[in-house]
Design a protein around this motif. Structure first.
Motif, PDB file in Angstrom:
ATOM      1  N   TYR A  40      -1.421   0.383  -6.475  1.00 46.09           N
ATOM      2  CA  TYR A  40      -0.825   1.620  -6.994  1.00 46.09           C
ATOM      3  C   TYR A  40       0.677   1.678  -6.696  1.00 46.09           C
ATOM      4  O   TYR A  40       1.491   1.946  -7.573  1.00 46.09           O
ATOM      5  CB  TYR A  40      -1.539   2.841  -6.384  1.00 46.09           C
ATOM      6  N   PHE A  41       1.042   1.379  -5.439  1.00 46.92           N
ATOM      7  CA  PHE A  41       2.467   1.468  -5.092  1.00 46.92           C
ATOM      8  C   PHE A  41       3.275   0.312  -5.693  1.00 46.92           C
ATOM      9  O   PHE A  41       4.465   0.473  -5.971  1.00 46.92           O
ATOM     10  CB  PHE A  41       2.643   1.558  -3.570  1.00 46.92           C
ATOM     11  N   LEU A  42       2.647  -0.843  -5.905  1.00 46.61           N
ATOM     12  CA  LEU A  42       3.354  -1.930  -6.604  1.00 46.61           C
ATOM     13  C   LEU A  42       3.729  -1.462  -8.008  1.00 46.61           C
ATOM     14  O   LEU A  42       4.848  -1.682  -8.484  1.00 46.61           O
ATOM     15  CB  LEU A  42       2.471  -3.182  -6.699  1.00 46.61           C
ATOM     16  N   ALA A  43       2.778  -0.821  -8.667  1.00 42.18           N
ATOM     17  CA  ALA A  43       3.031  -0.366 -10.040  1.00 42.18           C
ATOM     18  C   ALA A  43       3.998   0.810 -10.055  1.00 42.18           C
ATOM     19  O   ALA A  43       4.969   0.824 -10.808  1.00 42.18           O
ATOM     20  CB  ALA A  43       1.712   0.016 -10.701  1.00 42.18           C
ATOM     21  N   GLY A 101      -9.783   0.483  -0.102  1.00 46.62           N
ATOM     22  CA  GLY A 101      -8.704   1.456  -0.146  1.00 46.62           C
ATOM     23  C   GLY A 101      -7.334   0.805  -0.079  1.00 46.62           C
ATOM     24  O   GLY A 101      -6.420   1.157  -0.839  1.00 46.62           O
ATOM     25  N   HIS A 102      -7.186  -0.166   0.825  1.00 45.63           N
ATOM     26  CA  HIS A 102      -5.865  -0.757   1.017  1.00 45.63           C
ATOM     27  C   HIS A 102      -5.422  -1.574  -0.190  1.00 45.63           C
ATOM     28  O   HIS A 102      -4.251  -1.518  -0.586  1.00 45.63           O
ATOM     29  CB  HIS A 102      -5.858  -1.618   2.282  1.00 45.63           C
ATOM     30  N   GLY A 103      -6.336  -2.336  -0.783  1.00 55.70           N
ATOM     31  CA  GLY A 103      -5.988  -3.118  -1.966  1.00 55.70           C
ATOM     32  C   GLY A 103      -5.585  -2.214  -3.120  1.00 55.70           C
ATOM     33  O   GLY A 103      -4.598  -2.463  -3.819  1.00 55.70           O
ATOM     34  N   LEU A 104      -6.350  -1.139  -3.313  1.00 52.71           N
ATOM     35  CA  LEU A 104      -6.065  -0.223  -4.417  1.00 52.71           C
ATOM     36  C   LEU A 104      -4.756   0.522  -4.185  1.00 52.71           C
ATOM     37  O   LEU A 104      -3.947   0.678  -5.104  1.00 52.71           O
ATOM     38  CB  LEU A 104      -7.220   0.771  -4.581  1.00 52.71           C
ATOM     39  N   ALA A 105      -4.519   0.966  -2.944  1.00 54.29           N
ATOM     40  CA  ALA A 105      -3.273   1.676  -2.646  1.00 54.29           C
ATOM     41  C   ALA A 105      -2.079   0.736  -2.829  1.00 54.29           C
ATOM     42  O   ALA A 105      -1.032   1.133  -3.342  1.00 54.29           O
ATOM     43  CB  ALA A 105      -3.306   2.236  -1.229  1.00 54.29           C
ATOM     44  N   THR A 106      -2.248  -0.521  -2.424  1.00 49.05           N
ATOM     45  CA  THR A 106      -1.166  -1.490  -2.585  1.00 49.05           C
ATOM     46  C   THR A 106      -0.836  -1.680  -4.066  1.00 49.05           C
ATOM     47  O   THR A 106       0.333  -1.667  -4.467  1.00 49.05           O
ATOM     48  CB  THR A 106      -1.567  -2.840  -1.960  1.00 49.05           C
ATOM     49  N   GLU A 163       2.128   8.528  10.890  1.00 46.90           N
ATOM     50  CA  GLU A 163       2.626   9.844  10.484  1.00 46.90           C
ATOM     51  C   GLU A 163       3.121   9.786   9.039  1.00 46.90           C
ATOM     52  O   GLU A 163       2.940  10.738   8.271  1.00 46.90           O
ATOM     53  CB  GLU A 163       3.736  10.323  11.440  1.00 46.90           C
ATOM     54  N   HIS A 164       3.700   8.647   8.653  1.00 48.84           N
ATOM     55  CA  HIS A 164       4.087   8.511   7.253  1.00 48.84           C
ATOM     56  C   HIS A 164       2.839   8.604   6.364  1.00 48.84           C
ATOM     57  O   HIS A 164       2.853   9.243   5.316  1.00 48.84           O
ATOM     58  CB  HIS A 164       4.821   7.188   7.014  1.00 48.84           C
ATOM     59  N   ALA A 165       1.771   7.952   6.821  1.00 51.40           N
ATOM     60  CA  ALA A 165       0.512   8.009   6.071  1.00 51.40           C
ATOM     61  C   ALA A 165       0.037   9.456   5.952  1.00 51.40           C
ATOM     62  O   ALA A 165      -0.341   9.917   4.871  1.00 51.40           O
ATOM     63  CB  ALA A 165      -0.556   7.159   6.754  1.00 51.40           C
ATOM     64  N   LEU A 166       0.091  10.184   7.059  1.00 54.53           N
ATOM     65  CA  LEU A 166      -0.391  11.573   7.037  1.00 54.53           C
ATOM     66  C   LEU A 166       0.433  12.410   6.055  1.00 54.53           C
ATOM     67  O   LEU A 166      -0.107  13.232   5.301  1.00 54.53           O
ATOM     68  CB  LEU A 166      -0.351  12.159   8.453  1.00 54.53           C
ATOM     69  N   LYS A 167       1.747  12.183   6.050  1.00 54.84           N
ATOM     70  CA  LYS A 167       2.597  12.936   5.102  1.00 54.84           C
ATOM     71  C   LYS A 167       2.214  12.587   3.661  1.00 54.84           C
ATOM     72  O   LYS A 167       2.241  13.442   2.781  1.00 54.84           O
ATOM     73  CB  LYS A 167       4.072  12.642   5.369  1.00 54.84           C
ATOM     74  N   LEU A 168       1.884  11.302   3.439  1.00 49.82           N
ATOM     75  CA  LEU A 168       1.447  10.920   2.086  1.00 49.82           C
ATOM     76  C   LEU A 168       0.100  11.561   1.742  1.00 49.82           C
ATOM     77  O   LEU A 168      -0.104  12.036   0.620  1.00 49.82           O
ATOM     78  CB  LEU A 168       1.361   9.397   1.951  1.00 49.82           C
ATOM     79  N   ALA A 220      -0.237   1.866   4.421  1.00 46.77           N
ATOM     80  CA  ALA A 220      -0.473   0.433   4.276  1.00 46.77           C
ATOM     81  C   ALA A 220      -0.109   0.022   2.857  1.00 46.77           C
ATOM     82  O   ALA A 220       0.613  -0.959   2.634  1.00 46.77           O
ATOM     83  CB  ALA A 220      -1.935   0.097   4.564  1.00 46.77           C
ATOM     84  N   GLY A 221      -0.589   0.803   1.887  1.00 45.11           N
ATOM     85  CA  GLY A 221      -0.311   0.487   0.487  1.00 45.11           C
ATOM     86  C   GLY A 221       1.173   0.526   0.180  1.00 45.11           C
ATOM     87  O   GLY A 221       1.715  -0.381  -0.460  1.00 45.11           O
TER      88      GLY A 221
END
Ligand SMILES: Cc1cc2nc3c(=O)[nH]c(=O)nc-3n(C[C@H](O)[C@H](O)[C@H](O)COP(=O)(O)OP(=O)(O)OC[C@H]3O[C@@H](n4cnc5c(N)ncnc54)[C@H](O)[C@@H]3O)c2cc1C
Ligand SMILES: [Zn+2]
Lengths: 406, 140
Positions: A39-42, A32-37, A84-89, A365-366
């Motif tokens: 995604y947000f890089l792109a 999950g973390h690698g994929l989210a990272t 909490e930032h994660a939860l909002k996302l 994290a991502g």
């Protein structure tokens, strides 16, 4: 209530490209973390000439093995901010990723069974409120109203003395989350490469310039490590150490049942937590096995212990059966907080140490790790989680909020 | 569940034991000489070996004695049990399940700034396969 239908899968998820000879950034680990990272890089930084390298199959590590609890009711300001930032996302991602991964905000209860628990819980509720995190203290009667199958009698070994409750917390379908990120990554041009194990790094002095893999050497300007339980092994290859210990963490499910459990209940004290998944299986977990382990399995007495605790709290579970048990490899730190930031190696960044509770942190994290990789400096949310804290002593001790709780 | 051979009591279930983490980590010989980096290494950094790992166990509900054990962290196979204070026995040990040969000797203390530990206490070379030089242990 009836058990839910799972939504249909999209027809197409991602390509399986051959690795190119070079990328602007390489993410090691397709959980999950690698994929989210990626995604947000792109998405946030326009870095689309990047690859995610996964030694096995996509999201077959802890991402496929966790019990999917999402919450943000951590004690300290730094943790409350990032979780909490994660939860909002999480609240906006199904729409943004155009994928219904069944994020269900059914609330999470953390039971208190001792005076110490009660004090810690009330303190945490107060701290949460000050940080804008929804939190309530429930007395045993309110606990029973929210979750009627819980035994709140005085006649058990550790009677329920109350609970903290976060209404916006809940669960999601973890594999769908991974596929949602993977599909968007692919759409944005990210190469997801499975069966690609990183076996070493190419360095120019103290700067990383490439990764060695079982599919050949790949040049890259930046490397982001998202290898969870294997973070120490990769750091070792790169020539630095991490304050991480890898432990087995186990979980189990029962057969399918009619919906009986409306929320998520966790107990640090008696060491169990339970939810009921969308299809109807009871999902349970507990703490880590005490020894270090990379075996993706643990000892059976840990399962036995958590079932005993569950049956005492939920007498009706006595008739349920264990269908499957499994284990993952979790990367624990001594302050029960993650490590996200720069490393002693130039252009190499690390995201690890999420231990038993990193599923909920996946989007944040991502987002923060992508910022850190793209700009070379941490985002304000991950700055306190740098590796240096073990030297400065600015630890973020979340054992109260994180111990057994995931 | 692991079946562990206590050197004093024989084979017992894992539930009788308490885990003590990496073996052969000596208290710094000269604590006041350590800088913050070195203290961090001593307090928070432990080897996290994938493969043969030297670790401490306490037979907490039996003889209440500590001992050392060499265990493979992938297969969980127990390779040796040996007393506190003894050097890590040489292991022919099977290579870890995956990774390059170099990970077999995972996490030797590459620590650039590992605390300086005197010759009479345990050296930091705990997982090196050439640890025959590991001196007598200052176990507590
Ligand atoms: C039983 C269990 C229950 C859990 N329950 C919860 C919960 O309820 N809530 C919660 O928030 N968290 C929970 N967690 C924790 C959560 O699963 C993890 O913190 C999180 O999944 C870690 O991030 P990840 O998804 O990227 O990890 P992973 O999915 O493990 O991804 C790491 C990837 O790196 C790959 N990799 C490793 N080495 C290499 C290499 N050399 N080359 C290439 N690839 C490599 C691995 O194969 C793996 O796919 C639980 C974990 C377990 C095991
Ligand atoms: Zn004994």
């Amino acid at each position: 209530m009836s058990t839910e239908q799972l939504p249909e899968h999209p027809d197409f998820l991602w390509r399986n490209p051959e690795p190119k000879s070079s990328y602007d950034a390489v993410i090691v680990g397709g959980g999950g973390h690698g994929l989210a990272t990626a995604y947000f890089l792109a998405k946030n930084h326009g870095m689309t000439n990047i690859a995610v390298l996964e030694k096995g199959w996509l999201a077959g590590g802890n991402m496929a093995r966790n019990t999917t609890i999402i919450r943000s009711n951590y004690l300290w300001d730094e943790s409350a901010a990032i979780y909490e930032h994660a939860l909002k996302l999480w609240e906006i991602l199904p729409e943004e990723l155009e994928y219904d991964f069944l994020f269900s905000q059914r609330g999470v209860m953390n039971l208190a069974h001792t005076l110490g628990d009660v004090r810690e819980s009330m303190r945490r509720v107060g701290a949460n409120k000050l940080n804008g995190v929804d939190a309530e203290w429930l007395d045993p009667k309110q606990v029973k109203e929210l979750c009627p199958i819980l035994n709140i009698s005085d006649n058990i070994r550790y009677p329920v003395m109350g609970a903290t409750y976060q209404p916006r917390a809940g669960i999601a379908k973890h594999d769908h989350v991974a596929w949602a990120f993977a599909r968007k990554c692919d759409e944005l041009g990210v190469d997801i490469i499975q069966n690609c194990e990183v076996t070493g790094f190419v360095k120019d002095g103290n700067r990383v310039v490439g990764v060695k893999t079982n599919q050949g050497t790949i040049n890259t300007e930046k490397v982001g490590l998202c290898a969870a339980g294997h973070s120490s092994v990769l750091a070792e290859m790169a020539g630095f150490r991490l304050p991480i210990q890898s432990h087995p963490l186990q979980a189990l499910v029962s057969e399918l049942h009619e919906p009986v459990h409306p929320t998520v209940v966790m107990s640090n004290h008696v060491h169990v937590y339970v939810s009921q998944a969308h299809k109807g299986e009871l999902v349970m977990g507990a703490g880590v096995d005490s020894y270090n382990g990379y075996g993706q399995r643990g000892s059976f007495h840990v399962i036995e212990h958590q079932m005993a605790a569950a049956v005492e709290l939920f007498p009706i579970f006595a008739r349920a059966h264990v269908l499957r048990t499994w284990g993952g490899i979790v990367d624990t730190t001594l302050d029960a907080s993650p490590i996200v930031g720069n490393t002693p190696v130039e252009n190499m960044f690390v995201n690890c140490g999420w231990g038993t509770g990193g599923f909920k942190g996946t989007p944040a994290a991502g987002m923060t790790f992508a910022h850190n990789i793209a700009t070379g400096t941490p985002h304000k949310l991950n700055k306190p989680f740098a590796l240096e804290r073990f030297e400065t002593g600015a630890l973020i001790d979340e054992h109260g909020a994180a111990a057994v709780a995931h | 569940m692991l079946l562990i051979s206590c050197p004093n009591c024989g084979s017992r279930d894992e539930t009788e034991f308490h885990y003590g983490g990496q073996a052969h980590v000596a208290y710094p010989e000269n604590p006041s000489a350590l800088n913050d980096r070195e203290w961090a290494e001593f307090l928070f950094y432990r080897d996290n070996t994938k493969g043969a790992f030297a670790e401490r166990w306490l037979h907490s509900t039996g003889c209440r004695q500590w001992f050392n054990m060499l265990r493979d962290t992938v297969t969980y196979e127990i390779q040796a049990v040996y007393p506190m204070g003894s050097p890590r026995p040489d292991t022919p040990g099977p290579a870890p399940e995956s990774g390059t040969a170099s990970t077999a000797a995972d996490s030797t203390t590459t620590g650039t700034a590992a605390p300086k530990i005197s010759g009479t206490s345990i050296s930091g070379t705990s997982t090196s396969s050439t640890s025959t030089t590991a001196p007598e242990g200052a176990t507590k």
